[in-house]
Design a protein around this motif. Structure first.
Motif, PDB file in Angstrom:
ATOM      1  N   PHE A   1       0.825  -1.274   0.168  1.00  0.00           N
ATOM      2  CA  PHE A   1       0.082  -0.139   0.207  1.00  0.00           C
ATOM      3  C   PHE A   1       0.992   1.267   0.034  1.00  0.00           C
ATOM      4  O   PHE A   1       0.443   2.230  -0.779  1.00  0.00           O
ATOM      5  N   GLU A   2       1.893   1.168   0.654  1.00  0.00           N
ATOM      6  CA  GLU A   2       2.817   2.548   0.531  1.00  0.00           C
ATOM      7  C   GLU A   2       3.373   2.683  -0.634  1.00  0.00           C
ATOM      8  O   GLU A   2       3.528   3.740  -1.355  1.00  0.00           O
TER       9      GLU A   2
ATOM     10  N   THR B   1       2.430   5.475  -6.542  1.00  0.00           N
ATOM     11  CA  THR B   1       2.580   4.951  -7.809  1.00  0.00           C
ATOM     12  C   THR B   1       1.222   5.869  -8.840  1.00  0.00           C
ATOM     13  O   THR B   1       0.286   5.980  -8.066  1.00  0.00           O
ATOM     14  N   LYS B   2       1.600   6.557  -9.924  1.00  0.00           N
ATOM     15  CA  LYS B   2       0.935   7.220 -10.476  1.00  0.00           C
ATOM     16  C   LYS B   2      -0.666   6.521 -10.937  1.00  0.00           C
ATOM     17  O   LYS B   2      -1.603   7.174 -10.740  1.00  0.00           O
ATOM     18  N   SER B   3      -0.526   5.471 -11.602  1.00  0.00           N
ATOM     19  CA  SER B   3      -1.622   4.663 -11.963  1.00  0.00           C
ATOM     20  C   SER B   3      -2.489   4.169 -10.826  1.00  0.00           C
ATOM     21  O   SER B   3      -3.582   3.913 -10.784  1.00  0.00           O
TER      22      SER B   3
ATOM     23  N   ILE C   1     -10.041   0.930   3.221  1.00  0.00           N
ATOM     24  CA  ILE C   1      -8.973   0.517   3.697  1.00  0.00           C
ATOM     25  C   ILE C   1      -8.529   0.686   5.183  1.00  0.00           C
ATOM     26  O   ILE C   1      -8.381  -0.258   6.085  1.00  0.00           O
ATOM     27  N   ASP C   2      -8.681   2.005   5.600  1.00  0.00           N
ATOM     28  CA  ASP C   2      -8.382   2.474   6.985  1.00  0.00           C
ATOM     29  C   ASP C   2      -9.454   1.520   8.012  1.00  0.00           C
ATOM     30  O   ASP C   2      -8.815   1.153   8.931  1.00  0.00           O
ATOM     31  N   GLY C   3     -10.647   1.259   7.549  1.00  0.00           N
ATOM     32  CA  GLY C   3     -11.518   0.837   8.359  1.00  0.00           C
ATOM     33  C   GLY C   3     -11.358  -0.818   8.638  1.00  0.00           C
ATOM     34  O   GLY C   3     -11.564  -1.084   9.877  1.00  0.00           O
TER      35      GLY C   3
END
Length: 254
Positions: free
Chosen positions: A92-93, A98-100, A112-114
Motif C-alpha cells: 500500500f505504501e 504510484t501514479k496509476s 482500507i483504514d476501516g
C-alpha cells in the motif's frame, strides 16, 4: 449567521468494511490452521518414530520439551503472519506513490483504514489465541500415532473442529445476533471464528468479550499443563494400538 455542517456517512463503506474484515479474519484462521496443524502433527510423529526422544527425555523433562515445541511452532506462525502484514503495508505504501494506483488508493482509503482498524483490534487477539489452542491440539494428535504416515489421520479431530468453525462462521457472518453465533463465541475451539464476527459488527459488550477471552485463555492454560504432563508417556510409547488406547496409556503413565 450560524454555520451548518452536515456529515453523511457512506453506509455502503460501513457494510463493506465489516464484510471484508470478517472474511479476512475467517480465511486467515482457516488457512493458517489447515497448514500448520498437519505440519505440527507430522513433525511430532516423526520424532516419535525415532529413538532420539529417549535420549532427549533423559536429559530434560518432557513437559519442558513440549512447551518449547509449542513455542517454536507458534513463533513460526507469528512470523508467517508478520510477513503478510509487513508485505501488505509495503504494497500500500508503494501503491500510494504510484501514479496509476494512487487515485484508486485515495478513493478507497476510508475503506482500507476501516478494514485495518478491525484487523488490529481485539479480533486479532482471538486469531492468535485460536492458533495457540489448535497448535496444542495438533501436537496431542501427533503424539498419539506411532508413524509419521498416520499423522494426517490423527489430525482429523483438529480438522473437523476447524471446518466447523470456518464454514459456520462463513455462513453466519451476516447474522452477528444469531443464537448459534452467540453460543459458539464462548466455546473455546470456535470462539476464534465467531467472536470476531460480533466484534466487527459491534454486537458484543466489553463484559461478554472479556468472558469469552477468559474462557479461551483458561482452556489454553489447562490444555498446555495437562498435555505437557502426559506428553512423555505418549511420545515414548511406539506400539500401534490406536488413538484412544494410546491416549489412555499415556494418561496412565504420566
Amino acid at each position: 449567521k450560524p454555520s451548518f455542517k452536515q456529515k453523511i456517512q457512506n453506509s455502503s463503506h460501513a457494510s463493506s468494511i465489516k464484510e471484508i474484515s470478517t472474511m479476512i479474519l475467517i480465511f486467515v484462521m482457516y488457512f493458517i490452521l489447515t497448514t500448520y496443524a498437519s505440519i505440527t502433527a507430522q513433525e511430532i510423529a516423526s520424532e516419535k518414530g525415532s529413538k532420539i526422544m529417549e535420549i532427549i527425555f533423559s536429559s530434560m523433562k518432557a513437559i519442558r520439551y513440549f512447551y518449547g515445541k509449542i513455542l517454536a511452532v507458534f513463533c513460526v506462525i507469528m512470523t508467517h503472519l508478520a510477513i503478510y502484514f509487513v508485505g501488505g503495508w509495503i504494497f500500500f505504501e508503494v501503491a500510494a506513490r504510484t501514479k496509476s494506483l494512487a487515485p484508486i488508493i485515495k478513493k478507497y482509503k476510508p475503506l482500507i483504514d476501516g478494514v485495518i482498524h478491525n484487523l488490529v483490534s481485539s479480533s486479532l487477539l482471538y486469531v492468535i489465541l485460536g492458533v495457540i489452542i489448535y497448535t496444542i491440539l495438533s501436537a496431542l494428535c501427533g503424539a498419539l500415532v506411532s508413524r509419521a504416515e498416520d499423522a494426517s489421520k490423527a489430525t482429523q479431530p483438529t480438522m473437523v473442529l476447524t471446518m466447523v468453525g470456518f464454514f459456520g462462521a462463513l455462513s453466519l457472518q451476516q447474522s452477528p445476533n444469531n443464537l448459534f453465533v452467540r453460543i459458539f463465541s464462548y466455546v473455546p475451539f470456535t470462539s476464534s471464528f465467531f467472536m470476531p464476527i460480533r466484534l466487527v459488527n459491534g454486537t458484543v459488550s466489553p463484559l461478554e468479550n472479556t468472558i469469552s477471552l477468559v474462557i479461551l485463555v483458561v482452556t489454553i492454560v489447562v490444555m498446555l499443563i495437562y498435555i505437557g504432563k502426559i506428553y512423555g508417556g505418549l511420545v515414548l510409547q511406539t506400539d500401534d494400538i490406536g488413538l484412544f488406547k494410546s491416549l489412555k496409556r499415556g494418561i496412565s503413565t504420566r
